[in-house]
Motif scaffolding. Structure first.
Motif, PDB file in Angstrom:
ATOM      1  N   LEU A 289      -5.069   1.094  23.728  1.00 45.18           N
ATOM      2  CA  LEU A 289      -5.793   1.959  22.797  1.00 45.18           C
ATOM      3  C   LEU A 289      -7.068   2.507  23.434  1.00 45.18           C
ATOM      4  N   ALA A 290      -7.761   1.646  24.192  1.00 40.15           N
ATOM      5  CA  ALA A 290      -9.013   2.077  24.829  1.00 40.15           C
ATOM      6  C   ALA A 290      -8.757   3.163  25.865  1.00 40.15           C
ATOM      7  N   ILE A 291      -7.721   2.972  26.691  1.00 42.57           N
ATOM      8  CA  ILE A 291      -7.460   3.989  27.721  1.00 42.57           C
ATOM      9  C   ILE A 291      -6.950   5.277  27.086  1.00 42.57           C
ATOM     10  N   GLN A 292      -6.215   5.165  25.984  1.00 39.87           N
ATOM     11  CA  GLN A 292      -5.750   6.382  25.309  1.00 39.87           C
ATOM     12  C   GLN A 292      -6.940   7.167  24.753  1.00 39.87           C
ATOM     13  N   ASP A 293      -7.890   6.473  24.144  1.00 39.71           N
ATOM     14  CA  ASP A 293      -9.093   7.150  23.635  1.00 39.71           C
ATOM     15  C   ASP A 293      -9.829   7.853  24.775  1.00 39.71           C
ATOM     16  N   TRP A 294      -9.935   7.158  25.918  1.00 38.02           N
ATOM     17  CA  TRP A 294     -10.634   7.743  27.071  1.00 38.02           C
ATOM     18  C   TRP A 294      -9.889   8.971  27.592  1.00 38.02           C
ATOM     19  N   ILE A 295      -8.574   8.867  27.696  1.00 41.41           N
ATOM     20  CA  ILE A 295      -7.767   9.997  28.189  1.00 41.41           C
ATOM     21  C   ILE A 295      -7.924  11.206  27.269  1.00 41.41           C
ATOM     22  N   LEU A 296      -7.868  10.977  25.958  1.00 40.22           N
ATOM     23  CA  LEU A 296      -8.001  12.081  25.004  1.00 40.22           C
ATOM     24  C   LEU A 296      -9.363  12.758  25.117  1.00 40.22           C
ATOM     25  N   ALA A 297     -10.412  11.935  25.304  1.00 38.28           N
ATOM     26  CA  ALA A 297     -11.765  12.494  25.441  1.00 38.28           C
ATOM     27  C   ALA A 297     -11.887  13.340  26.710  1.00 38.28           C
ATOM     28  N   GLN A 298     -11.343  12.827  27.818  1.00 38.84           N
ATOM     29  CA  GLN A 298     -11.419  13.574  29.087  1.00 38.84           C
ATOM     30  C   GLN A 298     -10.529  14.814  29.048  1.00 38.84           C
ATOM     31  N   ARG A 299      -9.386  14.701  28.379  1.00 39.01           N
ATOM     32  CA  ARG A 299      -8.491  15.858  28.254  1.00 39.01           C
ATOM     33  C   ARG A 299      -9.190  16.988  27.514  1.00 39.01           C
ATOM     34  N   GLN A 300      -9.957  16.628  26.481  1.00 37.73           N
ATOM     35  CA  GLN A 300     -10.696  17.645  25.728  1.00 37.73           C
ATOM     36  C   GLN A 300     -11.715  18.342  26.619  1.00 37.73           C
ATOM     37  N   LYS A 301     -12.353  17.574  27.509  1.00 40.99           N
ATOM     38  CA  LYS A 301     -13.323  18.164  28.435  1.00 40.99           C
ATOM     39  C   LYS A 301     -12.632  19.115  29.407  1.00 40.99           C
ATOM     40  N   VAL A 302     -11.454  18.711  29.887  1.00 36.53           N
ATOM     41  CA  VAL A 302     -10.696  19.574  30.794  1.00 36.53           C
ATOM     42  C   VAL A 302     -10.319  20.869  30.078  1.00 36.53           C
ATOM     43  N   MET A 303      -9.884  20.763  28.832  1.00 32.97           N
ATOM     44  CA  MET A 303      -9.476  21.936  28.061  1.00 32.97           C
ATOM     45  C   MET A 303     -10.652  22.870  27.789  1.00 32.97           C
ATOM     46  N   SER A 304     -11.846  22.310  27.614  1.00 37.64           N
ATOM     47  CA  SER A 304     -13.027  23.136  27.319  1.00 37.64           C
ATOM     48  C   SER A 304     -13.713  23.636  28.577  1.00 37.64           C
ATOM     49  N   LYS A 305     -13.068  23.435  29.733  1.00 37.75           N
ATOM     50  CA  LYS A 305     -13.566  23.930  31.024  1.00 37.75           C
ATOM     51  C   LYS A 305     -14.931  23.336  31.381  1.00 37.75           C
ATOM     52  N   ALA A 306     -15.139  22.062  31.024  1.00 42.77           N
ATOM     53  CA  ALA A 306     -16.389  21.391  31.381  1.00 42.77           C
ATOM     54  C   ALA A 306     -16.511  21.298  32.903  1.00 42.77           C
ATOM     55  N   ASN A 307     -17.747  21.239  33.366  1.00 42.95           N
ATOM     56  CA  ASN A 307     -18.002  21.190  34.805  1.00 42.95           C
ATOM     57  C   ASN A 307     -17.773  19.760  35.307  1.00 42.95           C
ATOM     58  N   LEU A 308     -16.537  19.467  35.701  1.00 40.89           N
ATOM     59  CA  LEU A 308     -16.146  18.117  36.100  1.00 40.89           C
ATOM     60  C   LEU A 308     -15.787  18.087  37.579  1.00 40.89           C
ATOM     61  N   ASN A 309     -15.898  16.896  38.176  1.00 41.17           N
ATOM     62  CA  ASN A 309     -15.405  16.695  39.534  1.00 41.17           C
ATOM     63  C   ASN A 309     -13.955  16.238  39.426  1.00 41.17           C
ATOM     64  N   PRO A 310     -12.992  17.099  39.736  1.00 33.91           N
ATOM     65  CA  PRO A 310     -11.585  16.759  39.496  1.00 33.91           C
ATOM     66  C   PRO A 310     -11.135  15.488  40.194  1.00 33.91           C
ATOM     67  N   ALA A 311     -11.533  15.300  41.459  1.00 33.51           N
ATOM     68  CA  ALA A 311     -11.081  14.126  42.215  1.00 33.51           C
ATOM     69  C   ALA A 311     -11.636  12.840  41.609  1.00 33.51           C
ATOM     70  N   LEU A 312     -12.913  12.850  41.236  1.00 36.04           N
ATOM     71  CA  LEU A 312     -13.528  11.646  40.663  1.00 36.04           C
ATOM     72  C   LEU A 312     -12.952  11.334  39.285  1.00 36.04           C
ATOM     73  N   LEU A 313     -12.692  12.389  38.499  1.00 33.89           N
ATOM     74  CA  LEU A 313     -12.128  12.177  37.169  1.00 33.89           C
ATOM     75  C   LEU A 313     -10.731  11.567  37.267  1.00 33.89           C
ATOM     76  N   LEU A 314      -9.911  12.077  38.182  1.00 32.28           N
ATOM     77  CA  LEU A 314      -8.560  11.571  38.348  1.00 32.28           C
ATOM     78  C   LEU A 314      -8.583  10.142  38.900  1.00 32.28           C
ATOM     79  N   GLU A 315      -9.491   9.890  39.818  1.00 33.76           N
ATOM     80  CA  GLU A 315      -9.607   8.529  40.364  1.00 33.76           C
ATOM     81  C   GLU A 315     -10.011   7.547  39.267  1.00 33.76           C
ATOM     82  N   ALA A 316     -10.931   7.967  38.381  1.00 33.96           N
ATOM     83  CA  ALA A 316     -11.349   7.098  37.271  1.00 33.96           C
ATOM     84  C   ALA A 316     -10.165   6.793  36.349  1.00 33.96           C
TER      85      ALA A 316
END
Length: 328
Positions: A289-316
């Motif tokens: 449940l915790a990882i699903q919540d985290w994935i959903l939150a990060q997915r929303q950031k990806v969808m909103s074109k937030a300024n993210l480091n793709p490699a670090l986000l995927l590694e996390a």
């Protein structure tokens, strides 16, 4: 002329047959079901000087100008660059078009797609034109995610849900569009596209099955400690990040479903069934449940074109994924 899809027949007859049209329509539904084509078809019908009950005539001066991309009473607003926002200056230019008199003596028609690409300032700049467009102006707004729209935008439009075709209709259409794929491959593509046939076609052109194979093999290597999160993040850098987050979100949901139901028919596509079953048996439900919540939150950031480091986000993501099996 925009393609007419069979699953839109009933909706098209309903919309094209109206004697009076709303000043603004919000055409909404999942991506990949042909909303843009429907909007373009309606735009041509509204501008046509001799429309039939079925379509624009395709031969009048208005239709010929529209086909050439030079119709003076037609305006298309979309992001200047793919996956970027629609800017407030673009909307101000559109407002200038809306207040003008139609040059050909008929309607003016505006198409905005995707409308959720407007930032708050751009959306607010559109409100007056949406509420009181001058002259005989019709605005066609196309949205793939109405949850991202301001309530003030939605309330000023006649909302029209666009249908997701049945699986049988989608597969029949894909059989014509992808004759070189096997029936099993078309089913897999449609599943990966969440039932949207045009999205399935796009995924096939992007090489999604090869990308999926690379990711599935990588996940198995990760869980066997044959590869590290940083290695896989590097190997997957060419794969669309939203696609990766969609898959991991789906897999976490399938793990939870199996933990709750023990239903082996609900393990998703065959390529990950054994992995899903293994993780469901070895992982604590609270961790899933915790990882699903985290994935959903990060997915929303990806969808909103937030300024993210793709490699670090995927590694996390992968660091958390590999920690799933273990102490419950």
């Amino acid at each position: 002329m925009a393609e007419a899809y069979p699953w839109q027949d009933e909706l098209w007859q309903q919309m094209a047959g109206r004697k009076q049209h709303a000043h603004a329509y919000l055409l909404h539904g999942p991506a990949g079901i042909g909303k843009r084509a429907l909007a373009e078809r309606l735009m041509a019908h509204l501008l046509c000087q001799r429309p039939s009950a079925a379509n624009a005539c395709g031969e009048c001066k208005s239709c010929l100008l529209l086909k050439a991309g030079s119709h003076p009473d037609n305006y298309i607003l979309e992001p200047e660059e793919a996956d970027k926002a629609i800017k407030v200056d673009q909307v101000r230019d559109l407002v200038g078009f809306v207040v003008q008199t139609a040059q050909m003596g008929g309607r003016k028609v505006v198409l905005i797609e995707p409308v959720e690409a407007m930032n708050v300032n751009a959306a607010n700049a559109l409100l007056k034109s949406l509420e009181e467009p001058s002259g005989d102006t019709v605005l066609l707004l196309v949205s793939h995610q109405t949850s991202r729209l301001l309530p003030t935008i939605k309330s000023r439009c006649q909302q029209q849900a666009c249908p997701l075709p049945s699986e049988a209709m989608s597969l029949a259409w894909l059989a014509t569009a992808l004759p070189d794929c096997s029936p099993e491959e078309r089913v897999e593509l449609l599943t990966l596209a969440a039932g949207s046939p045009l999205a399935a076609l796009k995924l096939q052109k992007q090489g999604v099955r090869e990308q999926r194979g690379l990711v599935v093999e990588g996940v198995k290597q990760l869980l066997k400690q044959q590869k590290s999160p940083s290695q896989l993040a590097e190997e997957w850098k060419s794969i669309p990040q939203l696609l990766l987050f969609d898959w991991f979100c789906d897999w976490s949901s399938l793990i939870l479903r199996y933990q709750l139901t023990q239903d082996e028919q609900g393990l998703g596509l065959t390529d990950m069934r054994k992995v899903i079953q293994y993780l469901a048996q070895k992982s604590g439900q609270s961790k899933v449940l915790a990882i699903q919540d985290w994935i959903l939150a990060q997915r929303q950031k990806v969808m909103s074109k937030a300024n993210l480091n793709p490699a670090l986000l995927l590694e996390a993501l992968l660091v958390q994924w590999v920690s799933l099996p273990g102490q419950k």
